[in-house]
Design a protein around this motif. Sequence first.
Motif, PDB file in Angstrom:
ATOM      1  N   LYS A  43       0.833  -1.215   0.000  1.00  0.00           N
ATOM      2  CA  LYS A  43       0.000   0.000   0.000  1.00  0.00           C
ATOM      3  C   LYS A  43       0.866   1.264   0.000  1.00  0.00           C
ATOM      4  CE  LYS A  43      -4.191   0.008   1.804  1.00  0.00           C
ATOM      5  NZ  LYS A  43      -5.220  -0.042   2.848  1.00  0.00           N
ATOM      6  N   GLY A 168      -3.160  -2.785   9.121  1.00  0.00           N
ATOM      7  CA  GLY A 168      -3.793  -1.837   8.201  1.00  0.00           C
ATOM      8  C   GLY A 168      -5.312  -1.857   8.302  1.00  0.00           C
ATOM      9  N   GLY A 169      -5.942  -1.094   7.413  1.00  0.00           N
ATOM     10  CA  GLY A 169      -7.401  -1.036   7.385  1.00  0.00           C
ATOM     11  C   GLY A 169      -7.945  -2.015   6.364  1.00  0.00           C
ATOM     12  N   GLY A 370      -0.670   1.954  13.591  1.00  0.00           N
ATOM     13  CA  GLY A 370      -1.005   2.281  12.201  1.00  0.00           C
ATOM     14  C   GLY A 370      -2.504   2.354  11.993  1.00  0.00           C
ATOM     15  N   CYS A 387       0.723   6.858  10.972  1.00  0.00           N
ATOM     16  CA  CYS A 387       1.256   5.485  11.036  1.00  0.00           C
ATOM     17  C   CYS A 387       2.657   5.494  11.656  1.00  0.00           C
ATOM     18  CB  CYS A 387       1.309   4.866   9.643  1.00  0.00           C
ATOM     19  SG  CYS A 387      -0.328   4.527   8.979  1.00  0.00           S
TER      20      CYS A 387
HETATM   21  C1  LIG Z   1      -4.244   5.003  -3.404  1.00  0.00           C
HETATM   22  C2  LIG Z   1      -3.722   5.410  -2.049  1.00  0.00           C
HETATM   23  C3  LIG Z   1      -3.019   6.595  -1.935  1.00  0.00           C
HETATM   24  C4  LIG Z   1      -2.552   6.996  -0.681  1.00  0.00           C
HETATM   25  N1  LIG Z   1      -1.854   8.151  -0.593  1.00  0.00           N
HETATM   26  C5  LIG Z   1      -1.392   8.564   0.610  1.00  0.00           C
HETATM   27  C6  LIG Z   1      -0.629   9.742   0.718  1.00  0.00           C
HETATM   28  O1  LIG Z   1      -0.299  10.385  -0.294  1.00  0.00           O
HETATM   29  N2  LIG Z   1      -0.215  10.149   1.947  1.00  0.00           N
HETATM   30  C7  LIG Z   1      -0.544   9.447   3.067  1.00  0.00           C
HETATM   31  O2  LIG Z   1      -0.186   9.869   4.167  1.00  0.00           O
HETATM   32  N3  LIG Z   1      -1.215   8.276   2.991  1.00  0.00           N
HETATM   33  C8  LIG Z   1      -1.648   7.839   1.792  1.00  0.00           C
HETATM   34  N4  LIG Z   1      -2.349   6.657   1.706  1.00  0.00           N
HETATM   35  C9  LIG Z   1      -2.646   5.912   2.948  1.00  0.00           C
HETATM   36  C10 LIG Z   1      -1.448   5.110   3.462  1.00  0.00           C
HETATM   37  O3  LIG Z   1      -0.866   4.390   2.403  1.00  0.00           O
HETATM   38  C11 LIG Z   1      -1.922   4.170   4.559  1.00  0.00           C
HETATM   39  O4  LIG Z   1      -2.548   4.924   5.569  1.00  0.00           O
HETATM   40  C12 LIG Z   1      -0.773   3.371   5.143  1.00  0.00           C
HETATM   41  O5  LIG Z   1      -0.198   2.520   4.177  1.00  0.00           O
HETATM   42  C13 LIG Z   1      -1.244   2.509   6.307  1.00  0.00           C
HETATM   43  O6  LIG Z   1      -0.111   1.891   6.831  1.00  0.00           O
HETATM   44  P1  LIG Z   1      -0.210   0.627   7.792  1.00  0.00           P
HETATM   45  O7  LIG Z   1       1.193   0.165   7.988  1.00  0.00           O
HETATM   46  O8  LIG Z   1      -1.018   0.966   8.985  1.00  0.00           O
HETATM   47  O9  LIG Z   1      -1.054  -0.446   6.972  1.00  0.00           O
HETATM   48  P2  LIG Z   1      -0.848  -1.028   5.500  1.00  0.00           P
HETATM   49  O10 LIG Z   1       0.046  -0.196   4.693  1.00  0.00           O
HETATM   50  O11 LIG Z   1      -2.215  -1.269   5.008  1.00  0.00           O
HETATM   51  O12 LIG Z   1      -0.098  -2.408   5.764  1.00  0.00           O
HETATM   52  C14 LIG Z   1      -0.749  -3.473   6.440  1.00  0.00           C
HETATM   53  C15 LIG Z   1      -0.018  -4.758   6.140  1.00  0.00           C
HETATM   54  O13 LIG Z   1      -0.595  -5.797   6.910  1.00  0.00           O
HETATM   55  C16 LIG Z   1      -0.711  -6.963   6.100  1.00  0.00           C
HETATM   56  N5  LIG Z   1      -1.787  -7.796   6.649  1.00  0.00           N
HETATM   57  C17 LIG Z   1      -3.104  -7.530   6.692  1.00  0.00           C
HETATM   58  N6  LIG Z   1      -3.769  -8.535   7.286  1.00  0.00           N
HETATM   59  C18 LIG Z   1      -2.844  -9.455   7.632  1.00  0.00           C
HETATM   60  C19 LIG Z   1      -2.913 -10.713   8.303  1.00  0.00           C
HETATM   61  N7  LIG Z   1      -4.062 -11.241   8.748  1.00  0.00           N
HETATM   62  N8  LIG Z   1      -1.762 -11.402   8.495  1.00  0.00           N
HETATM   63  C20 LIG Z   1      -0.565 -10.907   8.057  1.00  0.00           C
HETATM   64  N9  LIG Z   1      -0.447  -9.711   7.422  1.00  0.00           N
HETATM   65  C21 LIG Z   1      -1.584  -8.994   7.218  1.00  0.00           C
HETATM   66  C22 LIG Z   1      -0.986  -6.445   4.721  1.00  0.00           C
HETATM   67  O14 LIG Z   1      -0.627  -7.386   3.737  1.00  0.00           O
HETATM   68  C23 LIG Z   1      -0.130  -5.177   4.668  1.00  0.00           C
HETATM   69  O15 LIG Z   1       1.153  -5.433   4.156  1.00  0.00           O
HETATM   70  C24 LIG Z   1      -2.792   6.207   0.472  1.00  0.00           C
HETATM   71  C25 LIG Z   1      -3.479   4.999   0.342  1.00  0.00           C
HETATM   72  C26 LIG Z   1      -3.933   4.598  -0.915  1.00  0.00           C
HETATM   73  C27 LIG Z   1      -4.667   3.294  -1.031  1.00  0.00           C
END
Ligand SMILES: Cc1cc2nc3c(=O)[nH]c(=O)nc-3n(C[C@H](O)[C@H](O)[C@H](O)COP(=O)(O)OP(=O)(O)OC[C@H]3O[C@@H](n4cnc5c(N)ncnc54)[C@H](O)[C@@H]3O)c2cc1C
Length: 403
Positions: A43, A168-169, A370, A387
């Motif tokens: 993501k 993540g979400g 996160g 995050c």
């Molecule tokens: C199109 C798009 C554009 C964006 N642009 C921006 C931006 O410009 N600026 C900004 O600040 N934010 C942006 N975001 C938001 C940002 O990318 C997210 O808020 C951020 O990636 C969240 O990080 P995270 O580590 O919490 O979760 P994620 O990045 O969602 O990572 C979660 C991880 O957990 C893993 N996972 C899930 N369930 C399980 C499980 N049961 N077992 C093992 N692994 C699992 C997934 O595979 C994933 O790798 C954007 C998002 C999108 C979709």
Amino acid sequence: MGKEKKRVLIVGAGPAGLFCAYRLVEAGIPVLLADRMREAGRKFLLAGASGGLNCTHAGTPAELSEKYYGNEALFQGLLEDFSPADLVNWYKTMGSDTFVGNGGKIFAKLGAPEILKRWLKQFESSPLFSFQGGCEFTGFGERQGQFKFRHGNQELEIEAEYAVFALGGGSRPETGSNGAWTDAFQAAGIQVAPLRSANCGVEVQWSPHMLKRIASAHGSGTSLNIALTCSGRASTGEVVLTGYGLEGSGVYSIGYYIRQELAKSGSCKVGVDLLPGLTPEQLARRLSRPKGKESLSNYARKALGLAGLPFVLFKELEPAGDLSKVKNLSLSVTGCRPLEEAISSAGGVCLSELDDNFMLKTRPGCFVIGEMADWEAPTGGYLLQGCFSTAFRASEKIIDLLS
Ligand SMILES: Cc1cc2nc3c(=O)[nH]c(=O)nc-3n(C[C@H](O)[C@H](O)[C@H](O)COP(=O)(O)OP(=O)(O)OC[C@H]3O[C@@H](n4cnc5c(N)ncnc54)[C@H](O)[C@@H]3O)c2cc1C
């Protein structure tokens, strides 16, 4: 993977999990990072895919905290501990300078793929770090410190002193963040607010004429310089007209308030100002020009510069054609686009389940960081900053506990 008990297990290799791993490894703590996808940071790559990686936002912690709706005090503290300036410095350590763009958005000069590559490379050289891809968390084990996973066809259990969940979400499930973890957490008695679309398009029931005009305008662009309001909050950023309704950062910036209204009554009135560059006084002055026998469209174009798609939208929202209402129109939003399409999600592990360090109150040693925790923010760099800041807080606690 080895059967020995791990020091720290981090599940979820998005920016939150990766940053937590980075800090722990830097502090000399062994980490096993697991993810259901084969590769980390899907993501994060998507976030940087169009228009560069908007990695944080300029401003003081107090200013920025206002964007973390309903959790301002919590985020002011988190941003004081790990601020946008700290994040900018961290990007520098990854070899990427940053620059301030429109409206205070801070962008990384390097692309997300290069940053991620360098980030992972730092881990490769460390004997303290290991990564297990294709490993899906499925639930909590019988005993404290036991965690269940599915790896291919195999069910396995991993034991760890500390576990950090960064799953993540539920938006863009193709990146791995499919929100399926909510079942496992609820089964363990942990309160989870339902995952809902955030930073997403909204639905509007356009007339057939409007739909046709939007479709035919696609080549020439459907992005409008208009301002929206909801519950007294004004939008910032572009608004894009689509066949299903509205998209763009302008909509996302008031999306939280639109959702609140939708939850109350199933529909939401959004104020529309088609000429945000004109003051009401300027508008009145321009409209004092007699219309005479001119058609409405000619008059609107000459007196107000209102033409093309904005004029069509005006007629859609004000069929009587009263131009004095051009800054004060209203449209009905009937819903949000599905979670799969959204940029982020609202909901997640309720903050009341977590202590100040993002540790689960009922499962000491387990942290939630996160986007999977129940906080939200608009686009503009606030999400990634949130995050990183939550990951920083949890990693500080683990370093403290293990030192
Ligand atoms: C199109 C798009 C554009 C964006 N642009 C921006 C931006 O410009 N600026 C900004 O600040 N934010 C942006 N975001 C938001 C940002 O990318 C997210 O808020 C951020 O990636 C969240 O990080 P995270 O580590 O919490 O979760 P994620 O990045 O969602 O990572 C979660 C991880 O957990 C893993 N996972 C899930 N369930 C399980 C499980 N049961 N077992 C093992 N692994 C699992 C997934 O595979 C994933 O790798 C954007 C998002 C999108 C979709």
